[in-house]
Design an enzyme around this catalytic site. Structure first.
Site, PDB file in Angstrom:
ATOM      1  CE  LYS A   1      -3.875  -2.303   2.266  1.00 56.83           C
ATOM      2  NZ  LYS A   1      -4.752  -2.393   3.453  1.00 56.83           N
TER       3      LYS A   1
ATOM      4  CG  ASP B   1     -10.384  -4.664   2.768  1.00 57.68           C
ATOM      5  OD1 ASP B   1     -11.214  -5.459   3.239  1.00 57.68           O
ATOM      6  OD2 ASP B   1      -9.157  -4.773   2.947  1.00 57.68           O
TER       7      ASP B   1
ATOM      8  CG  ASP C   1      -2.954 -17.874   6.991  1.00 57.71           C
ATOM      9  OD1 ASP C   1      -3.434 -17.131   7.862  1.00 57.71           O
ATOM     10  OD2 ASP C   1      -2.785 -19.104   7.163  1.00 57.71           O
TER      11      ASP C   1
END
Length: 763
Positions: free
Chosen positions: A46, A123, A227
């Site tokens: 990000k 998201d 995960d």
């Protein structure tokens, strides 16, 4: 079925790292991942704005060169480099322009040598613009249409990942098997595209074969698990050093692959990735058809505790090596051909002798301000008059100054470190013991409280309380010692990455230790100790957060959450209740030259120490006392006792020997009548008062915050609903310090006519 895929432990930010520094990190990741049997690196940071926020923009020439180098180095070591893009926040699915920009971006990366891709729609909001509503039958249909077109445009690469918006069981509506969104994905997404899944939750405690089979039936393909077991980007106070756990190796038969989303801190991922590699090898043994006996004999039966022990052993070797982040190669025992590989692809010669701790340690120098002994320091929030008193300096204590990098951590300390920062749903043994002791001691403090009768009726309970308190205090001391060892660790990279976490826990444990020591003095009335009842995972902060919530002021986050200092110190601090022997030290801290030796001390602190000593806490380091916090629980009651007993005693003491410079009895009495009166409008909301004194030489001002928090904890525990203090308007340092801890200036009309400011906060 494809081989399981795993990510590298490092996310590189092309806007920050130069390739001469990045190269060593990436190459080390490639070498170690290959050795542990991991085979895929997924790039999706990000921090790279062009990955998500600015996904439409292509990379610059410089960024292209860096990304190409990263791709080629991964491929040369047998790692599949997967480039991920997240356009979901603002893409218009029906827009030919957006689709063209998406293709242009991925084509640019493909031309750099990348052959594996991922499109992520996690998201994001489910709503669509009007144009998309008219073009597609559903949100899932829109996403699948774009993913299929991009997949075909790239030539149907063998690895192409799709992350759905409903990527775990808890996000599916109404359920996994009945979700219209997932059913559409399963039916319409091309079979060559793998679908990412995180399990029952975003962060799943366990993954079971049954739950994966359910997902498989809906998606019409085996899922690829992303995960989040060790991901810590959702909580700035947590890091996870524990082993890969809760995923049976047999799950491999139901997966297209498994991606481990690691800690943000590179150094924190050694054990997670090492144990993941062990899990991977164990799963290979099961897929070969071995029974459990054969698997055990061949070492293919995965046990998380055994995997942790093996990883700890290897990590100890690495932690013993001197390492400056971004300046030296990782010093795991590399083979000669691997050293040659590093030299060939970075242009830097690395000799085997550099990997011997005895040789390398002599060459390590504090090359940046973080390790400097002479950098700027954070001063403690003492008043200007405190600074003028000429207190002894603490800046040059041998071996106890700013971090210097001296020795590796011991095995016991590394095990303690891992146990304190274990897994998101599970604490390690040291953390469990710490929380259990604190919970029990708090719940049974009535046996030793001032209002309790446990000493008469149940002496065995009193003894049990004191034994468990001693064990708790010893554990707190171990945490403090660990903090100092991390600061002094020869491996500076570990310090850079983990210091904020161990510093935060050290400060929280300082307050908890002071609180239990205070309870042990019998000062508690037991009135407010039950606190807020809630499940432990409701509150952020991991172990630090759970210890915080067990304290009476635990809901006051501003007392606990602050950024760490820029210049760490390994000095050991302790906060404890006031003892009678401390009176001499406190009196000496005031300039009483020419006066009765007790006069200044009696004038400033004497009444509090005589009438309510249970609300005084002392801060000390290796040199002794370096600060104190003095409190008054009930100012109204204190004023009555002051007039009735303390003031007459002072008259008798000093009228027979007037202080030097006092002209007669009237001036002496005037100086002793300075106990202030406060209006009822102030004391109604803020019945308690405090005073904080700390030497100006404190390097880490956070201990002053912990000292004040310890006092507030005691006041809150015995029923106070608010506290106030007086500060001179010119004392900007103290004003700033108290404001950050939630103190606000009380309206002057609500206080009194005074030159000082009255600040208060509710508890």
């Amino acid at each position: 079925m494809q081989s399981p895929v795993f990510p590298a432990p490092y996310i590189f930010n092309p806007n920050i790292f130069l390739m001469d520094k990045l190269g060593f990190v990436v190459l080390y990741s490639c070498l170690v991942m290959h050795r542990w049997g991991l085979n895929t690196y997924l790039y999706g940071p990000k921090d790279d704005l062009k990955h998500r926020l600015l996904w439409r923009e292509v990379y610059s020439t410089e960024e292209e060169a860096q990304l190409k180098a990263l791709i080629s180095e991964a491929e040369m070591r047998g790692l599949k480099f997967v480039y991920a893009l997240s356009p979901g926040q603002d893409i218009v699915f029906s827009s030919s322009s957006d689709l063209t920009l998406l293709k242009r971006k991925l084509r640019q990366v493909a031309e750099l040598g990348c052959q594996a891709f991922a499109v992520l729609f996690d998201d994001i909001d489910h709503s669509m613009c009007q144009a998309d509503i008219e073009a597609f039958s559903s949100f899932a249909h829109a996403q699948v249409s774009v993913a299929n077109e991009i997949f075909r445009f790239l030539g149907e690469p063998p690895v192409f990942l799709f992350c759905p918006t409903e990527y775990c069981g808890s996000l599916c509506s109404p359920s996994v098997s009945k979700s219209p969104y997932l059913l559409t994905v399963g039916e319409d997404l091309l079979p060559g595209i793998s679908v990412i899944w995180t399990g029952d939750k975003v962060i799943s405690r366990e993954l079971s074969a049954d739950s994966l089979l359910e997902v498989q039936s809906v998606l019409q393909r085996s899922p690829l698990v992303w995960d989040n077991l060790h991901a810590n980007d959702y909580d700035s106070r947590r890091v996870f050093l524990g082993p890969f756990k809760g995923r049976p190796p047999g799950l491999r038969a139901h997966l297209r692959g498994l991606l481990l989303n690691p800690n943000c801190e590179f150094e924190a991922n050694y054990i997670p990735l090492h144990t993941l590699g062990t899990w991977n090898q164990a799963g290979k043994g099961e897929r070969k058809g071995e029974n459990r006996g054969e698997a055990r004999s061949q070492g293919h039966l995965y046990c998380s505790n055994q995997a942790l022990s093996a990883a700890l052993k290897d990590w100890m070797d690495e932690l013993s090596q001197p390492l400056q982040p971004g300046r030296q190669p990782y010093c795991l025992k590399l083979k000669r051909h691997e050293l040659q590989f590093l030299h060939e692809h970075t242009g830097r010669q690395i000799k085997p002798a550099e990997h011997k701790s005895s040789t390398a340690s002599s060459k390590v120098k504090p090359t940046d301000s973080f390790d400097s002994h002479h950098g700027p320091q954070s001063k403690s929030p003492c008043s200007s008059e405190d600074r003028a008193r000429g207190a002894p300096s603490r800046e040059n204590v041998p071996g106890k100054g700013l971090c210097a990098g001296k020795a590796p951590l011991s095995e016991a300390q590394v095990r303690l470190l891992v146990g304190l920062y274990y897994l998101p749903h599970e604490h390690g043994p040291p953390a469990q013991s710490l929380l259990q002791d604190l919970t029990w001691l708090r719940g049974n403090c009535h046996y030793v409280s001032v209002n309790g009768n446990g000493k008469k009726t149940q002496p065995q309970k009193v003894e049990e309380w004191r034994m468990r308190a001693a064990h708790f205090l010893a554990t707190c001391d171990e945490v403090a010692a660990l903090h100092g060892s991390v600061v002094n660790s020869v491996n500076r990279a570990l310090l850079y990455d983990l210091y904020p976490y161990i510093w935060d826990l050290r400060n929280t444990v300082l307050v908890a230790k002071a609180f239990i020591s205070w309870l042990g003095c019998g000062a508690s009335s037991g009135a407010e100790l039950l606190g807020l009842e809630a499940e432990p995972w409701v509150f952020k902060g991991g172990l630090s957060g759970e210890v915080q919530m067990l304290l009476p002021v635990g809901t006051s986050t501003e007392l606990f959450c602050h950024p760490p200092p820029l210049f760490p110190t390994s000095r050991v601090y302790n906060i404890r209740p006031y003892q009678q022997k401390d009176k001499v030290i406190h009196v000496q801290s005031y300039d009483s030259a020419g006066c009765h030796p007790d006069f200044v001390g009696d004038r400033y602190l004497g009444a509090s120490l005589a009438l309510c000593p249970e609300y005084t806490f002392v801060l000390e380091d290796e040199l002794g006392v370096c600060g104190c916090a003095v409190g008054i629980l009930d100012v109204r009651n204190f004023a009555k006792r002051y007039q009735a007993s303390w003031l007459p005693a002072l008259r008798d003491k000093y009228l027979t020997r007037p202080p030097h410079g006092a002209n007669g009895h009237s001036e002496v009495l005037l100086s002793l009548h300075e106990e202030q009166e406060y209006p009822d409008s102030l004391l109604y909301h803020f019945p308690s008062q405090l005073r904080l004194e700390a030497l100006p030489e404190l390097v880490d001002c956070s201990v002053s915050r912990s000292l004040l928090t310890s006092l507030l904890t005691a006041l809150k525990a015995n029923g106070s609903q608010g506290v106030f203090c007086e500060v001179q308007p010119t004392d900007r340092l103290r004003l700033e310090f108290l404001t950050k801890l939630g103190f606000l200036e009380i309206l002057r009309g609500e206080s009194r006519s005074t030159e000082g400011l009255v600040l208060g906060r509710l508890l």
